[in-house]
Design a protein around this motif. Sequence first.
Motif, PDB file in Angstrom:
ATOM      1  N   LEU A   1       0.829  -1.203   0.000  1.00  0.00           N
ATOM      2  CA  LEU A   1       0.000   0.000   0.000  1.00  0.00           C
ATOM      3  C   LEU A   1       0.866   1.258   0.000  1.00  0.00           C
ATOM      4  O   LEU A   1       0.536   2.253  -0.662  1.00  0.00           O
ATOM      5  N   GLY A   2       1.963   1.219   0.745  1.00  0.00           N
ATOM      6  CA  GLY A   2       2.865   2.357   0.775  1.00  0.00           C
ATOM      7  C   GLY A   2       3.436   2.660  -0.594  1.00  0.00           C
ATOM      8  O   GLY A   2       3.521   3.827  -0.996  1.00  0.00           O
ATOM      9  N   ARG A   3       3.829   1.614  -1.311  1.00  0.00           N
ATOM     10  CA  ARG A   3       4.382   1.807  -2.658  1.00  0.00           C
ATOM     11  C   ARG A   3       3.309   2.296  -3.626  1.00  0.00           C
ATOM     12  O   ARG A   3       3.541   3.211  -4.423  1.00  0.00           O
ATOM     13  N   ARG A   4       2.141   1.675  -3.542  1.00  0.00           N
ATOM     14  CA  ARG A   4       1.077   1.973  -4.507  1.00  0.00           C
ATOM     15  C   ARG A   4       0.414   3.315  -4.257  1.00  0.00           C
ATOM     16  O   ARG A   4       0.115   4.058  -5.186  1.00  0.00           O
ATOM     17  N   GLU A   5       0.187   3.641  -2.985  1.00  0.00           N
ATOM     18  CA  GLU A   5      -0.517   4.873  -2.644  1.00  0.00           C
ATOM     19  C   GLU A   5       0.427   6.030  -2.332  1.00  0.00           C
ATOM     20  O   GLU A   5      -0.025   7.144  -2.088  1.00  0.00           O
ATOM     21  N   ASP A   6       1.736   5.744  -2.322  1.00  0.00           N
ATOM     22  CA  ASP A   6       2.743   6.785  -2.131  1.00  0.00           C
ATOM     23  C   ASP A   6       2.558   7.515  -0.798  1.00  0.00           C
ATOM     24  O   ASP A   6       2.451   8.744  -0.739  1.00  0.00           O
ATOM     25  N   VAL A   7       2.521   6.750   0.312  1.00  0.00           N
ATOM     26  CA  VAL A   7       2.315   7.323   1.635  1.00  0.00           C
ATOM     27  C   VAL A   7       3.423   6.872   2.576  1.00  0.00           C
ATOM     28  O   VAL A   7       4.118   5.887   2.320  1.00  0.00           O
ATOM     29  N   GLN A   8       3.567   7.607   3.692  1.00  0.00           N
ATOM     30  CA  GLN A   8       4.574   7.281   4.706  1.00  0.00           C
ATOM     31  C   GLN A   8       4.000   6.422   5.823  1.00  0.00           C
ATOM     32  O   GLN A   8       4.720   5.617   6.417  1.00  0.00           O
TER      33      GLN A   8
END
Length: 431
Positions: free
Chosen positions: A207-214
């Motif tokens: 999800l972090g990679r796909r949604e670009d979140v920390q």
Amino acid sequence: MMTRRVYRLMAALVAAFAFSAPLLAAPIEAEGVADMEAGSPAAREMAIRDALQQAAISNGAELQSLQLMQSGTLSESSVLSAPALQGKVKILLEYTKNGMYHVRLSIDPQASAAGPVASAPTPTQNANCGMPAGRTLRRKLLTTYFYVVNPSEANDLRNLATALPADLARRLRQQNQFDVRNAGHLTVLSNMAADEPVAGWETVRELGRREDVQFVVAGRVLSTGVVAKSVRHTMFESNNTSQQGAYYTGPLAGMFGQAFKYEPSARQFDLEVWVYDALTGAVLADQRISQVARGKVVAQLPVDFATAAFWDGDYGSVVNALLDQATRQLGDVLSCIPLSAKVVKVEDGRQVFINAGGLDGMKVGDQMLLYKPRSAQIVRSGGGVRELGVPEDLSGTITLTQVQPNFSIAQVQSARLKVEEGDYVRFMTRR
């Protein structure tokens, strides 16, 4: 006899104060060192952190609210997460020798008594986290589906599982510390009913990679159940047994339109909230909040969760306060974690593009530490089951030369490792 004891006690207190006051007033000096392989700016930052840690260890306490003083000018606050000692930090000496960067500093525990030196922080912002003066760095955060353990208890709360993360996202946006996105249809655990939060590490990283979140937030609603009932007298009220209550149907029941209704008078809201680091999938916090609401806690007709109709009720009022509490706790957990961004493009090995820009609080001239994650070396514990995170190598520093709303361009100042897409940068406070 009593007077003599009082005198002894007073003398002991005076002596204790006399001996402890000079110790508290005396500045604390410490020295830190760091390898210069990643360049002077990165080494200087690491040496200062090392000196603060040495000061904490040598004094048997951690430090907090450390305000850095350099060249007679108060810059900003730093922190070593602490409950005890406060003070201002002043750089006394810094030099390089044999490939090492040395910093000597002093901490004045009494200097903080002079009063505030900057505008007051927002209620959820930790003032001791080295944020740049006059601005806020906004970290990217994703809220996801909240599993309802006992859905039959919540049959009057429509869309609870998806409306709850949407409402948390709304509250977190109001803090102005986070760029929050809601994905209430996505889950982090394959079995939300039984799995422990740590089992979601791989999904969180994706999800972090796909949604670009920390950061990623998820959780479970453990209970919305009725915990107490009471008898209420009613007149001309329908015996609608679909409600969470019961009616007396014995002798004289219904005479002249009257009845005695046995209905819920106390109801629980029990919530578990998980906060993940999206880069590593590690669980940063696993918090539980719970409270019992009293009064009219079950609506006659189902209502949509997190709407005005829900908040207006006795139950909704308590849930509203609990979600405010959960939001504050989330802010407290994340407020001191440095903003992290990803290198999304590299040109000529010296110019990099990162996925943080003006909307995230970036400005031209900002310096950031450059890290390379060692993804193939995930650290585990608990017999190799629990994921703790991904080790990183500090490579060097970059300086922002151009800032767009959603991205920034930076020049590599130093890098002991090849700079590649997928590397990470973290904001470095100017000290």
